[in-house]
Design a protein around this motif. Structure first.
Motif, short mmCIF file in Angstrom:
data_model
loop_
_atom_site.label_atom_id
_atom_site.label_comp_id
_atom_site.label_asym_id
_atom_site.label_seq_id
_atom_site.Cartn_x
_atom_site.Cartn_y
_atom_site.Cartn_z
N ILE A 1 6.43 10.11 -6.18
CA ILE A 1 5.11 9.74 -5.64
C ILE A 1 4.06 10.34 -6.56
O ILE A 1 4.06 11.56 -6.81
CB ILE A 1 4.93 10.27 -4.21
CG1 ILE A 1 6.04 9.75 -3.30
CG2 ILE A 1 3.55 9.88 -3.67
CD1 ILE A 1 6.11 8.26 -3.16
N PRO A 2 3.14 9.53 -7.13
CA PRO A 2 2.15 10.03 -8.10
C PRO A 2 1.03 10.84 -7.44
O PRO A 2 -0.13 10.42 -7.39
CB PRO A 2 1.63 8.75 -8.74
CG PRO A 2 1.75 7.71 -7.66
CD PRO A 2 3.01 8.06 -6.92
N PRO B 1 -1.97 3.84 -7.52
CA PRO B 1 -1.59 3.20 -6.26
C PRO B 1 -0.08 3.05 -6.14
O PRO B 1 0.64 3.00 -7.15
CB PRO B 1 -2.28 1.83 -6.34
CG PRO B 1 -2.47 1.57 -7.80
CD PRO B 1 -2.70 2.91 -8.42
N VAL B 2 0.40 3.01 -4.93
CA VAL B 2 1.82 2.77 -4.66
C VAL B 2 1.94 1.66 -3.62
O VAL B 2 0.99 1.36 -2.90
CB VAL B 2 2.51 4.05 -4.13
CG1 VAL B 2 2.46 5.17 -5.16
CG2 VAL B 2 1.88 4.51 -2.81
N ASP B 3 3.10 1.03 -3.59
CA ASP B 3 3.38 0.06 -2.55
C ASP B 3 3.85 0.82 -1.31
O ASP B 3 4.80 1.60 -1.37
CB ASP B 3 4.46 -0.92 -3.01
CG ASP B 3 4.74 -2.00 -1.98
OD1 ASP B 3 4.09 -3.04 -2.03
OD2 ASP B 3 5.61 -1.77 -1.11
N SER C 1 5.16 5.98 7.74
CA SER C 1 4.26 5.09 7.00
C SER C 1 3.45 5.88 5.99
O SER C 1 3.35 7.10 6.07
CB SER C 1 3.30 4.36 7.96
OG SER C 1 2.40 5.28 8.58
N ILE C 2 2.89 5.15 5.02
CA ILE C 2 1.90 5.71 4.11
C ILE C 2 0.83 4.66 3.92
O ILE C 2 1.13 3.47 3.72
CB ILE C 2 2.51 6.15 2.75
CG1 ILE C 2 1.41 6.73 1.84
CG2 ILE C 2 3.25 5.00 2.08
CD1 ILE C 2 1.96 7.36 0.55
N CYS C 3 -0.43 5.04 4.04
CA CYS C 3 -1.52 4.08 3.94
C CYS C 3 -2.69 4.70 3.19
O CYS C 3 -2.83 5.92 3.12
CB CYS C 3 -1.96 3.61 5.32
SG CYS C 3 -2.47 4.95 6.43
#
Length: 235
Positions: free
Chosen positions: A34-35, A72-74, A94-96
């Motif tokens: 995860i960036p 950004p990530v999906d 979740s991640i948003c």
């Protein structure tokens, strides 16, 4: 870019403290690629903050961690990668993406939390539901609330936003956050102290269900989940 992670904490990991949870997520960010952004200076660390640390022994379906991303990530793919590296007892829900304003962090906007209270050990008398309903029907519930520096008498009844029986359990919606914060164990300890039920005859299990922000205006409460304030990301 700021993002909000929702996760569950259950099972044996309910006995690990907040610092251990933080260290776990620091390792998880690396392993799941995860960036996440780091602070500057001589001792950089990951930019992350928890909405409200969960007490030791409690389980939860609604914990929140805010992070800052360098790219950004999906959302769906990131959840899969994180859960692939998780251990039993932690599950990412979740991640948003959330607004970049500092005032919108979960720690800042947290206003309420839901809990489910159930008997862990011991038992309650047959008429305990009537006693609890009478307890909650009071206009005031004054207790001595202790802090690290002092103790003061407060009325906790306005901090109980809602309650109901759910089977053999009690659902409580309580004030949470830096301004007003009420823990479910104080509610139950106070209830027992106002009845003939011996405090050592029963112990309770506490499960946090969800956390909320108050988006109401001019004194009108409008609670929304911290998750709902974000948007799913796609790349």
């Amino acid at each position: 870019m700021k993002a909000r992670i929702k996760f569950r904490k259950y099972g044996i990991l309910r006995f690990i403290g907040h610092l251990d949870v933080m260290r776990f997520f620091q390792k998880l960010m690396r392993r799941a690629d995860i960036p996440i952004a780091f602070t500057g200076g001589y001792s950089p660390h990951m930019i992350m903050s928890f909405a409200s640390p969960l007490g030791i022994g409690l389980t939860s379906d609604g914990e929140y961690l805010d992070i800052e991303l360098t790219a950004p990530v999906d959302s769906q793919e990131a959840v899969k990668r994180m859960n692939a590296e998780c251990v039993e007892g932690i599950e990412v829900v979740s991640i948003c993406q959330i607004p970049d304003e500092k005032k919108m962090t979960g720690m800042t906007i947290l206003a309420a939390a839901d809990y489910l209270v159930s008997v862990k050990n011991g038992s309650l008398p047959d008429d305990w539901t009537d006693a609890f309903a009478d307890f909650m029907a009071q206009d005031e519930i004054r207790v001595v609330k202790q802090t690290k520096r002092s103790e003061r008498e407060v009325d906790i009844r306005p901090l109980i936003y809602g309650w109901e029986f759910r089977g053999e359990s009690i659902w409580l919606q309580l004030a949470a956050g830096s301004t007003d914060n009420l823990k479910p164990d104080l509610v139950m300890e106070t209830f027992l102290s106002r009845t003939d039920i011996p405090a050592d005859s029963v112990s309770f299990a506490y499960h946090r269900l969800e956390m909320y922000a108050d988006m109401g205006k001019e004194g009108e409460r409008a609670l929304v989940t911290l998750e709902s304030l974000g948007q799913e990301m796609t790349v």
